[in-house]
Design an enzyme around this catalytic site. Structure first.
Site, PDB file in Angstrom:
ATOM      1  N   HIS A 110       0.826  -1.203   0.000  1.00  0.00           N
ATOM      2  CA  HIS A 110       0.000   0.000   0.000  1.00  0.00           C
ATOM      3  C   HIS A 110       0.864   1.260   0.000  1.00  0.00           C
ATOM      4  CE1 HIS A 110      -3.280  -2.731   1.212  1.00  0.00           C
ATOM      5  NE2 HIS A 110      -4.127  -1.745   0.948  1.00  0.00           N
TER       6      HIS A 110
ATOM      7  N   ARG B  50      -1.023   2.859   7.228  1.00  0.00           N
ATOM      8  CA  ARG B  50      -0.753   1.437   7.405  1.00  0.00           C
ATOM      9  C   ARG B  50      -0.296   1.124   8.830  1.00  0.00           C
ATOM     10  NH1 ARG B  50      -3.745  -0.941   5.076  1.00  0.00           N
ATOM     11  NH2 ARG B  50      -2.531  -2.837   4.743  1.00  0.00           N
TER      12      ARG B  50
ATOM     13  N   HIS C  67       1.149  -2.773   9.340  1.00  0.00           N
ATOM     14  CA  HIS C  67       2.580  -2.704   9.059  1.00  0.00           C
ATOM     15  C   HIS C  67       3.332  -2.014  10.192  1.00  0.00           C
ATOM     16  CE1 HIS C  67       2.789  -4.205   4.936  1.00  0.00           C
ATOM     17  NE2 HIS C  67       1.651  -3.579   4.706  1.00  0.00           N
TER      18      HIS C  67
ATOM     19  N   ASP D  57       8.530  -0.948   7.865  1.00  0.00           N
ATOM     20  CA  ASP D  57       7.960  -1.405   6.596  1.00  0.00           C
ATOM     21  C   ASP D  57       7.582  -0.202   5.728  1.00  0.00           C
ATOM     22  OD1 ASP D  57       8.038  -3.979   7.719  1.00  0.00           O
ATOM     23  OD2 ASP D  57       5.919  -3.929   8.281  1.00  0.00           O
TER      24      ASP D  57
ATOM     25  N   HIS E 211      18.199  28.113 -24.947  1.00  0.00           N
ATOM     26  CA  HIS E 211      18.286  29.212 -23.974  1.00  0.00           C
ATOM     27  C   HIS E 211      16.981  29.990 -23.896  1.00  0.00           C
ATOM     28  CE1 HIS E 211      22.582  29.381 -22.823  1.00  0.00           C
ATOM     29  NE2 HIS E 211      22.816  28.854 -24.015  1.00  0.00           N
TER      30      HIS E 211
ATOM     31  N   ASP F 167      24.906  28.745 -19.725  1.00  0.00           N
ATOM     32  CA  ASP F 167      26.298  28.616 -20.141  1.00  0.00           C
ATOM     33  C   ASP F 167      27.163  29.084 -18.979  1.00  0.00           C
ATOM     34  OD1 ASP F 167      25.543  27.825 -22.696  1.00  0.00           O
ATOM     35  OD2 ASP F 167      25.631  29.854 -23.509  1.00  0.00           O
TER      36      ASP F 167
ATOM     37  N   HIS G 130      27.678  24.284 -21.845  1.00  0.00           N
ATOM     38  CA  HIS G 130      26.242  24.421 -22.095  1.00  0.00           C
ATOM     39  C   HIS G 130      25.464  23.272 -21.453  1.00  0.00           C
ATOM     40  CE1 HIS G 130      22.835  25.329 -25.094  1.00  0.00           C
ATOM     41  NE2 HIS G 130      22.478  24.170 -24.573  1.00  0.00           N
TER      42      HIS G 130
END
Length: 474
Positions: free
Chosen positions: A162, A195, A201, A205, A365, A372, A452
């Protein structure tokens, strides 16, 4: 003779095979399970029962039970326990700003469903491998959603399917709608916490499953089909929400680069006359640099990276208005104007500059996410020696000149140079310092210019802006 554990592992693998079979029959995943990262190799094992990490899991389990006392939060956790794409996507409707359904948003649905079918495959092996007891089973207690207990009791707790689905969904939706990413990620985080509140869980987990989802999301980027579907999903979202592209004269999503990257040094060549044209370029009204907000944020990360190595960024050009590009085109057609030839293109006849794409009618650009730049050495207080100047037209400017930019290895091979020019191993290494820092933080290089770089996921890939380079808001 197989042990009970082996039979259980085999059973879970069979379930995983069934999941994959479903995907193959109804939804073609972007990758099969063998093409995806192995989470057993990628992620650590669950905490041992006598470890401090597990003690924290126990504390968080108790925290989760206290959250059930809040009726509103308990109701959210119960909704989050429903194992279906429809239920999952519905929880993101509000933060996403759009109802997600097969009928109303077919491209977004297809992206989400195919992506999750793909990444769902990754959880099967670790669940079978670790066979971690779920907290409600260990304590002999009930889940918040008691009707789901029989469905998950025999399935391993580590990782959380989940949570992985919820976090992967958040990553995907945030890419489609970056303006809503804060609320999308907040809901994705809550989905995992549900959860723990459910008792289904352990906290560890949940934590590892967010990492698992991020690994899966990264793997998806390698699929051309995924990238193509993402473009369709973004276009559908824009059409449904009225999020039209920016007007070319709209600078609202741009920032002054030095506001975002205060450590950057500016030498805006096109505001002055030391450039390949020899004149100030049209559209450069002030010696400043502008970038989209997204590109500037990424460049700040680059700046922090190289500052830690003893360098600062030095910027030659960033956003370039279309009228500046038009100026370049006009200049290229005036064959008689060669004032700057000796400085920038001594080995080329000016007539070939356009054909060899040193000058083009459209420039990255102008989309606002290209820069640059070079490095400034704080120890020597000089530019780092890159073995060539900015805007040199020739193979000596290529990133692969005298070396392999993919490996960073210097070869000394200068056969591409018409005059036998070369760069040293140190100069090549300096180019690689810049290149690697830019790549680490989301920029992609150009194969003809070492200076560049363009943001890989630029926000306006199809918009060529026209507003001039000057202080924003003036």
């Amino acid at each position: 003779m197989k042990t009970t554990r082996q039979w259980l592992v085999a059973a879970i693998l069979l379930i995983g095979s069934a999941i994959n079979g479903y995907a193959q029959k109804y939804v073609q995943p972007y990758f099969n399970v063998k093409q995806l990262p192995d989470l057993i190799e990628c992620l650590p094992a669950p905490p041992a029962f006598n470890s401090p990490e597990f003690a924290y899991d126990v504390v968080r389990y108790q925290w989760g039970k206290t959250q059930r006392l809040n009726p509103e939060r308990a109701a959210i956790a119960q909704r989050d326990a429903v194992w279906s794409y429809e239920a999952l996507f519905a929880e993101f409707d509000a933060p996403f700003g759009l109802h997600i359904s097969k009928d109303d948003t077919p491209e977004i649905w297809k992206l989400l469903e195919t992506s999750l079918v793909t990444t769902d495959q990754m959880r099967v092996a670790p669940k079978a491998h670790y066979r971690r007891l779920r907290p409600f089973v260990m304590y002999g207690e009930h889940l918040l959603s008691q009707d789901t207990e029989d469905d998950i009791r025999g399935e391993g707790s580590y990782p959380s399917g989940h949570t992985a689905r919820g976090w992967a969904c958040a990553l995907l939706l945030a890419e489609i709608a970056p303006a809503h990413s804060d609320s999308i990620f907040a809901r994705g985080w809550m989905y995992g916490e549900s959860r723990v509140i459910e008792g289904a869980h352990w906290q560890s987990d949940v934590d590892v499953s967010r990492v698992a989802a991020s690994i899966g999301y990264c793997a998806l980027q390698n699929s051309p089909a995924f990238r193509e579907q993402m473009v369709k999903a973004k276009a559908e979202y824009a059409a449904k929400t009225g999020a039209a592209p920016l007007s070319t004269d709209d600078s609202s999503q741009f920032v002054t680069l030095t506001d975002a990257v205060p450590d950057a040094i500016l030498e805006i060549r096109y505001f002055g006359t030391y450039n390949f044209v020899g004149d100030r370029i049209d559209g450069y009204l002030e010696p400043i640099a502008l970038l989209t907000r997204k590109a500037a944020a990424a460049l700040k990360a680059v700046s922090d990276d190289v500052m830690a190595q003893g360098y600062r960024l030095k910027i030659y050009d960033a956003y370039r208005p279309q009228q500046g590009v038009d100026h370049f085109v006009r200049w290229s057609k005036n064959i008689a104007d060669t004032r700057m030839k000796n400085y920038f293109y001594p080995d080329l006849d000016k007539s070939v500059l356009f054909d060899q794409e040193y000058i083009m009618e459209k420039s990255g650009h102008t989309r606002g996410s290209t820069v640059d730049l070079t490095l400034f050495d704080m120890a020597t207080e000089k530019e780092l020696d890159m073995g060539g100047t900015f805007d040199w037209f020739g193979p000596e400017s290529h990133p692969d000149f005298c070396g392999n930019p993919e490996t960073g290895q210097y070869t000394g091979n200068n056969s591409k140079s018409p005059t036998g020019r070369s760069i040293t191993a140190e100069q090549f290494r300096n180019r690689m310092i810049l290149r690697q820092a830019m790549l680490r933080h989301g920029f992609k290089p150009l194969d003809s210019e070492w200076w560049h770089f363009t943001l890989r996921d630029e926000p306006y890939p199809d918009t060529y802006f026209t507003f001039p380079v000057k202080q924003l808001g003036d």
